[in-house]
Design a protein around this motif. Structure first.
Motif, PDB file in Angstrom:
ATOM      1  N   PHE A 154       0.595  -1.650  -0.034  1.00 56.57           N
ATOM      2  CA  PHE A 154      -0.346   0.065   0.069  1.00 56.57           C
ATOM      3  C   PHE A 154       0.952   1.264  -0.232  1.00 56.57           C
ATOM      4  O   PHE A 154       0.348   2.451  -0.819  1.00 56.57           O
ATOM      5  N   ILE A 155       1.449   1.111   0.639  1.00 60.08           N
ATOM      6  CA  ILE A 155       2.302   2.319   1.171  1.00 60.08           C
ATOM      7  C   ILE A 155       3.714   2.881   0.052  1.00 60.08           C
ATOM      8  O   ILE A 155       3.042   3.382  -0.699  1.00 60.08           O
ATOM      9  N   LEU A 156       4.266   1.164  -1.148  1.00 54.74           N
ATOM     10  CA  LEU A 156       5.173   2.026  -1.936  1.00 54.74           C
ATOM     11  C   LEU A 156       4.518   2.332  -2.960  1.00 54.74           C
ATOM     12  O   LEU A 156       5.244   2.969  -3.582  1.00 54.74           O
ATOM     13  N   ILE A 157       3.740   1.242  -3.478  1.00 57.79           N
ATOM     14  CA  ILE A 157       2.851   1.969  -4.392  1.00 57.79           C
ATOM     15  C   ILE A 157       1.763   3.528  -5.230  1.00 57.79           C
ATOM     16  O   ILE A 157       2.126   4.140  -5.937  1.00 57.79           O
ATOM     17  N   ARG A 158       2.023   3.960  -3.780  1.00 56.52           N
ATOM     18  CA  ARG A 158       1.528   5.253  -3.663  1.00 56.52           C
ATOM     19  C   ARG A 158       3.016   6.583  -3.124  1.00 56.52           C
ATOM     20  O   ARG A 158       3.158   7.021  -4.105  1.00 56.52           O
ATOM     21  N   MET A 159       4.083   5.543  -2.785  1.00 55.44           N
ATOM     22  CA  MET A 159       5.159   6.306  -3.072  1.00 55.44           C
ATOM     23  C   MET A 159       5.621   6.261  -5.195  1.00 55.44           C
ATOM     24  O   MET A 159       6.531   7.048  -4.833  1.00 55.44           O
ATOM     25  N   VAL A 196     -12.029  12.162 -11.616  1.00 53.92           N
ATOM     26  CA  VAL A 196     -11.668  10.648 -11.376  1.00 53.92           C
ATOM     27  C   VAL A 196     -10.415  10.443  -9.897  1.00 53.92           C
ATOM     28  O   VAL A 196     -10.684   9.575  -9.537  1.00 53.92           O
ATOM     29  N   ARG A 197     -10.061  11.106  -9.275  1.00 53.95           N
ATOM     30  CA  ARG A 197      -9.249  11.640  -8.254  1.00 53.95           C
ATOM     31  C   ARG A 197     -10.696  11.569  -6.904  1.00 53.95           C
ATOM     32  O   ARG A 197      -9.766  10.222  -6.286  1.00 53.95           O
ATOM     33  N   GLN A 198     -11.569  12.323  -7.149  1.00 53.58           N
ATOM     34  CA  GLN A 198     -12.503  12.063  -6.124  1.00 53.58           C
ATOM     35  C   GLN A 198     -13.327  10.633  -5.924  1.00 53.58           C
ATOM     36  O   GLN A 198     -13.952  10.763  -4.948  1.00 53.58           O
ATOM     37  N   GLN A 199     -13.421  10.240  -7.828  1.00 59.54           N
ATOM     38  CA  GLN A 199     -14.473   8.999  -7.713  1.00 59.54           C
ATOM     39  C   GLN A 199     -13.283   8.196  -7.075  1.00 59.54           C
ATOM     40  O   GLN A 199     -14.116   7.330  -6.457  1.00 59.54           O
ATOM     41  N   PHE A 200     -11.989   7.700  -7.050  1.00 59.37           N
ATOM     42  CA  PHE A 200     -11.613   6.845  -6.382  1.00 59.37           C
ATOM     43  C   PHE A 200     -11.440   7.325  -5.055  1.00 59.37           C
ATOM     44  O   PHE A 200     -10.122   6.164  -4.692  1.00 59.37           O
ATOM     45  N   GLY A 201     -11.290   7.904  -4.486  1.00 58.49           N
ATOM     46  CA  GLY A 201     -10.898   8.783  -3.430  1.00 58.49           C
ATOM     47  C   GLY A 201      -9.439   8.876  -3.120  1.00 58.49           C
ATOM     48  O   GLY A 201      -9.248   9.099  -2.024  1.00 58.49           O
ATOM     49  N   LEU A 202      -8.984   9.242  -4.329  1.00 60.72           N
ATOM     50  CA  LEU A 202      -7.309   9.322  -4.158  1.00 60.72           C
ATOM     51  C   LEU A 202      -6.856  10.934  -3.794  1.00 60.72           C
ATOM     52  O   LEU A 202      -5.883  11.082  -3.640  1.00 60.72           O
ATOM     53  N   ASP A 203      -8.167  11.925  -3.769  1.00 63.40           N
ATOM     54  CA  ASP A 203      -8.179  12.924  -3.083  1.00 63.40           C
ATOM     55  C   ASP A 203      -7.946  12.955  -1.467  1.00 63.40           C
ATOM     56  O   ASP A 203      -7.297  14.371  -1.235  1.00 63.40           O
ATOM     57  N   LEU A 246      -3.268   8.410   4.738  1.00 65.14           N
ATOM     58  CA  LEU A 246      -3.717   8.058   5.570  1.00 65.14           C
ATOM     59  C   LEU A 246      -5.244   7.668   6.230  1.00 65.14           C
ATOM     60  O   LEU A 246      -5.397   6.515   6.659  1.00 65.14           O
ATOM     61  N   GLU A 247      -5.813   8.392   5.629  1.00 67.67           N
ATOM     62  CA  GLU A 247      -7.131   8.294   5.203  1.00 67.67           C
ATOM     63  C   GLU A 247      -7.407   7.287   4.647  1.00 67.67           C
ATOM     64  O   GLU A 247      -7.772   5.994   4.970  1.00 67.67           O
ATOM     65  N   GLN A 248      -7.168   7.587   3.444  1.00 68.36           N
ATOM     66  CA  GLN A 248      -7.360   6.271   2.388  1.00 68.36           C
ATOM     67  C   GLN A 248      -6.197   5.113   2.787  1.00 68.36           C
ATOM     68  O   GLN A 248      -7.470   3.445   2.992  1.00 68.36           O
ATOM     69  N   TYR A 249      -5.035   4.820   3.624  1.00 67.35           N
ATOM     70  CA  TYR A 249      -5.386   3.396   4.808  1.00 67.35           C
ATOM     71  C   TYR A 249      -5.908   3.439   5.410  1.00 67.35           C
ATOM     72  O   TYR A 249      -6.314   1.577   5.988  1.00 67.35           O
TER      73      TYR A 249
END
Length: 311
Positions: free
Chosen positions: A24-29, A51-58, A62-65
Motif C-alpha cells: 500500500f505504501i510503496l505503490i503510492r510512493m 477521477v481522483r474524487q471518484q476513486f478517493g485518491l484526493d 492516512l485516511e486512504q490507509y
C-alpha cells in the motif's frame, strides 16, 4: 499440534498484513498518477480531479490507509480502475489459470528432477554424470524469457505443434509448463543429488549394505527417505513462488494468469487490483508453507511439531 497450528496461522496472518501494508505504501510512493492512467494524457485538470474524487485518491494517505484496513477486514478491496469490477473478483477469475500452470510445472519438476538427482547420486564422478551435471548447470543459467522464446520459436512457429499463446486448448499448457520446469528441474535435481550423495555415504547405509539389503531399497527407502524433507520443502517453496505468478513466462505466452494481471495493474496504477493480487497470493503462499510444515511428521516420524526439537 493445535497450539502449533494456531501459532503458525497467527504468524502467517501477521506476515500477510505487513506485506499488503508495505505494498500500500510503496505503490503510492512510486511515480505516476492513477487518474492520468485512467483518464488519459489529454484529460483536463478538472477531469483528473473528478477521477481522483471518484476513486478517493484526493484524500490524505492516512485516511486512504484507514479505508483500506476496513476494506481488508471485510474482504472487499474496492473496484478495479481498469476493469471496472470488484478487484477481488478479477483476481479470482485469473487465479485458476495460475494454479493450473503452477501445478503442472511442479508435477513435471518432481517427476523429472527426483529420479534424475537419484540417478546422478548413484553414478558419481562418471562421464555420464558429468554430462548431465553440465546440462543442469546450463538449465539453471538460462533465463525464463529466453527459454520461453526459444521454445515458442521452435515448437509454435517453425514446427507448429503447440499454440503460441493463451489457453484455448490444453496444448497451450505445454510450452509454458516446460519453460518453468527447465529451471526448476535443474535446481531440484542438483539438490536431490547433493542430499542423496550425503545419505548414501552415511554409516547406517554401509551397515545395511553389508547385511545384503538390495540397492533399490537402500536408495529409495533409506537414502531417499532421509532426503525427503529438504526435497519436499524445496518443491513446496518453489510451488508457493509460482502461485505469485510467473510474470515473465505469463507475459511471453500471453497466459491469462495472475502474473500478467499484476503487470497490467502496475502499468495502469490500478491500486485496488495490485492490493487484491498481493493479498490473495500472499494468503496462498502462507497456506502452502503451513501445509509443508504439517507434512513433516508424515515424511519423518521423528519430527514433532511444536516441540523443542522440531527437526
Amino acid at each position: 499440534m493445535t497450539n502449533y497450528i494456531l501459532k503458525r496461522l497467527g504468524q502467517g496472518l501477521l506476515t500477510v498484513f505487513l506485506t499488503v501494508s508495505t505494498v500500500f505504501i510503496l505503490i503510492r510512493m512510486a511515480p505516476g498518477d492513477p487518474a492520468v492512467s485512467y483518464a488519459g494524457p489529454l484529460a483536463t485538470n478538472e477531469q483528473l480531479e473528478a477521477v481522483r474524487q471518484q476513486f478517493g485518491l484526493d484524500k490524505p494517505v492516512l485516511e486512504q490507509y484507514w479505508i483500506f484496513i476496513q476494506q481488508l477486514f471485510t474482504g472487499n478491496l474496492g473496484q478495479s480502475y481498469s476493469f471496472q469490477a470488484p478487484a477481488m473478483q478479477v483476481v479470482f477469475e485469473r487465479m485458476p489459470y495460475t494454479l493450473t500452470l503452477a501445478t503442472s510445472a511442479i508435477l513435471l519438476t518432481a517427476a523429472v528432477a527426483i529420479p534424475l538427482g537419484v540417478w546422478m547420486s548413484r553414478r558419481p564422478d562418471t562421464g555420464r554424470e558429468f554430462g548431465v551435471n553440465v546440462l543442469t548447470i546450463a538449465g539453471q543459467s538460462m533465463p525464463d524469457f529466453w527459454t520461453g522464446i526459444m521454445l515458442l520459436t521452435g515448437f509454435a512457429v517453425l514446427i507448429p505443434l503447440f499454440p503460441a499463446s493463451g489457453f484455448a486448448t490444453w496444448g497451450g499448457l505445454v510450452l509454458p509448463t516446460v519453460t518453468i520446469a527447465i529451471l526448476q528441474i535443474a535446481l531440484i535435481s542438483r539438490m536431490v543429488r547433493r542430499e542423496m550423495t550425503n545419505n548414501l555415504a552415511a554409516p547406517y547405509l554401509t551397515v545395511a549394505r553389508s547385511r545384503g539389503v538390495k540397492n533399490s531399497v537402500l536408495t529409495w527407502r533409506y537414502a531417499m527417505g532421509n532426503s525427503a524433507i529438504p526435497v519436499f520443502t524445496a518443491l513446496g517453496t518453489r510451488f508457493a513462488a509460482m502461485l505469485n505468478g510467473v510474470v515473465v513466462v505469463e507475459v511471453v505466452f500471453a497466459w491469462p494468469g495472475v502474473g500478467s494481471l499484476i503487470v497490467r495493474a502496475l502499468e495502469t496504477r490500478d491500486y485496488p487490483l495490485i492490493q487484491a493480487t498481493v493479498l490473495i497470493t500472499a494468503l496462498l503462499a502462507v497456506g502452502v508453507q503451513l501445509l509443508i510444515d504439517l507434512a513433516y511428521p508424515l515424511l519423518d516420524p521423528r519430527v514433532r511439531l511444536g516441540k523443542a526439537a522440531t527437526a
